[in-house]
Write a protein that holds these residues in place. Structure first.
Motif, mmCIF file in Angstrom:
data_model
loop_
_atom_site.group_PDB
_atom_site.id
_atom_site.type_symbol
_atom_site.label_atom_id
_atom_site.label_comp_id
_atom_site.label_asym_id
_atom_site.label_seq_id
_atom_site.Cartn_x
_atom_site.Cartn_y
_atom_site.Cartn_z
ATOM 1 N N GLN A 105 50.884 37.590 23.565
ATOM 2 C CA GLN A 105 51.663 37.801 22.344
ATOM 3 C C GLN A 105 53.158 37.770 22.651
ATOM 4 O O GLN A 105 53.947 37.161 21.908
ATOM 5 N N GLN A 106 53.538 38.418 23.745
ATOM 6 C CA GLN A 106 54.948 38.419 24.136
ATOM 7 C C GLN A 106 55.417 36.999 24.455
ATOM 8 O O GLN A 106 56.519 36.599 24.069
ATOM 9 N N GLU A 107 54.548 36.241 25.175
ATOM 10 C CA GLU A 107 54.925 34.867 25.511
ATOM 11 C C GLU A 107 55.061 34.007 24.254
ATOM 12 O O GLU A 107 55.948 33.159 24.163
ATOM 13 N N ALA A 108 54.117 34.227 23.282
ATOM 14 C CA ALA A 108 54.196 33.464 22.031
ATOM 15 C C ALA A 108 55.478 33.802 21.272
ATOM 16 O O ALA A 108 56.152 32.910 20.737
ATOM 17 N N GLN A 109 55.817 35.102 21.231
ATOM 18 C CA GLN A 109 57.048 35.506 20.558
ATOM 19 C C GLN A 109 58.268 34.917 21.258
ATOM 20 O O GLN A 109 59.208 34.441 20.607
ATOM 21 N N ALA A 115 62.095 28.345 20.677
ATOM 22 C CA ALA A 115 62.068 27.174 19.799
ATOM 23 C C ALA A 115 63.110 27.299 18.690
ATOM 24 O O ALA A 115 63.800 26.326 18.354
ATOM 25 N N ALA A 116 63.217 28.513 18.138
ATOM 26 C CA ALA A 116 64.207 28.726 17.085
ATOM 27 C C ALA A 116 65.620 28.529 17.625
ATOM 28 O O ALA A 116 66.476 27.914 16.973
#
Length: 228
Positions: A105-109, A115-116
């Motif tokens: 989850q941390q990596e996805a965030q 990306a943003a």
């Protein structure tokens, strides 16, 4: 024992009536018979003496029971140990799964944030590049021109749709033009042809465009600038 018994019986016989010889004889017969039986009994007891019955306490069953109890206790202890180990392994696996999920989850965030940030940077770079291009682009305003349209493919021309026909004395071939319509639409075209109208209409451009896209008005006006 036989002698005492015989004496007792014979004494009984002697006290019987002296005149009663038959009683005396019977007593004697009884004595002799009893003596024979006694002797026989004594002989039997000598040949077959009574065996003493002894009872031995057997400890095998007790020992076996003790072993079974010990085995059951050992099996129960082993089962409890295995269950505890299984519970600990399950707890450790659950903790590992939770840690992996949190990490994912941390990596996805983090990936979303990256990306943003990259998108924002790209947009900023594009904006900066456009601003730089706009600032470095030099144009010369040539005033307002009429715009007419033609489809080169209908005329059998292979010049394509990126050019305009113009009065070559005003805009020589190869001149790059910025054409701004009244609604703010901007077209960039390069002069690559001329037309029969050029002699009498130096302030008109004939824009190459597919028939399906030619404005219904037919003729428009636009501000024309020379780029470069």
């Amino acid at each position: 024992m036989a002698s005492n018994h015989s004496q007792k019986v014979e004494a009984i016989a002697d006290h019987a009536d002296a005149d009663n010889d038959s009683s005396h004889v019977n007593a004697k017969s009884i004595v002799l018979s009893n003596e024979a039986k006694v002797e026989q009994a004594n002989a039997h007891s000598l040949i077959n003496p009574k065996k003493e019955i002894t009872f031995t306490v057997c400890t095998n069953d007790i020992a076996e029971a003790a072993h079974q109890i010990a085995d059951q206790k050992a099996a129960a202890a082993k089962a409890a140990e295995e269950q505890a180990a299984a519970e600990q392994a399950a707890a450790e696996q659950a903790a590992a799964d939770q840690a992996a999920a949190e990490k994912a989850q941390q990596e996805a965030q983090q990936a979303a944030q990256n990306a943003a940030a990259a998108s924002a940077a790209s947009a900023a770079s594009a904006s900066s590049s456009a601003a730089t291009t706009a600032s470095t682009e030099t144009t010369t305003n040539k005033g307002t021109f009429k715009l007419s349209f033609y489809d080169p493919s209908v005329l059998g021309s292979g010049l394509g749709y990126g050019g305009v026909a113009a009065n070559l004395s005003v805009f020589p071939k190869g001149t790059r033009l910025k054409i701004t319509l009244s609604d703010g639409t901007v077209w960039y075209r390069t002069v690559n042809d001329t037309g029969s109208f050029a002699a009498g209409n130096p302030n008109q451009l004939d824009v190459a465009m597919p028939n399906s896209q030619i404005p219904s008005a037919g003729v428009l006006t636009a501000t024309v600038e020379v780029v470069g």
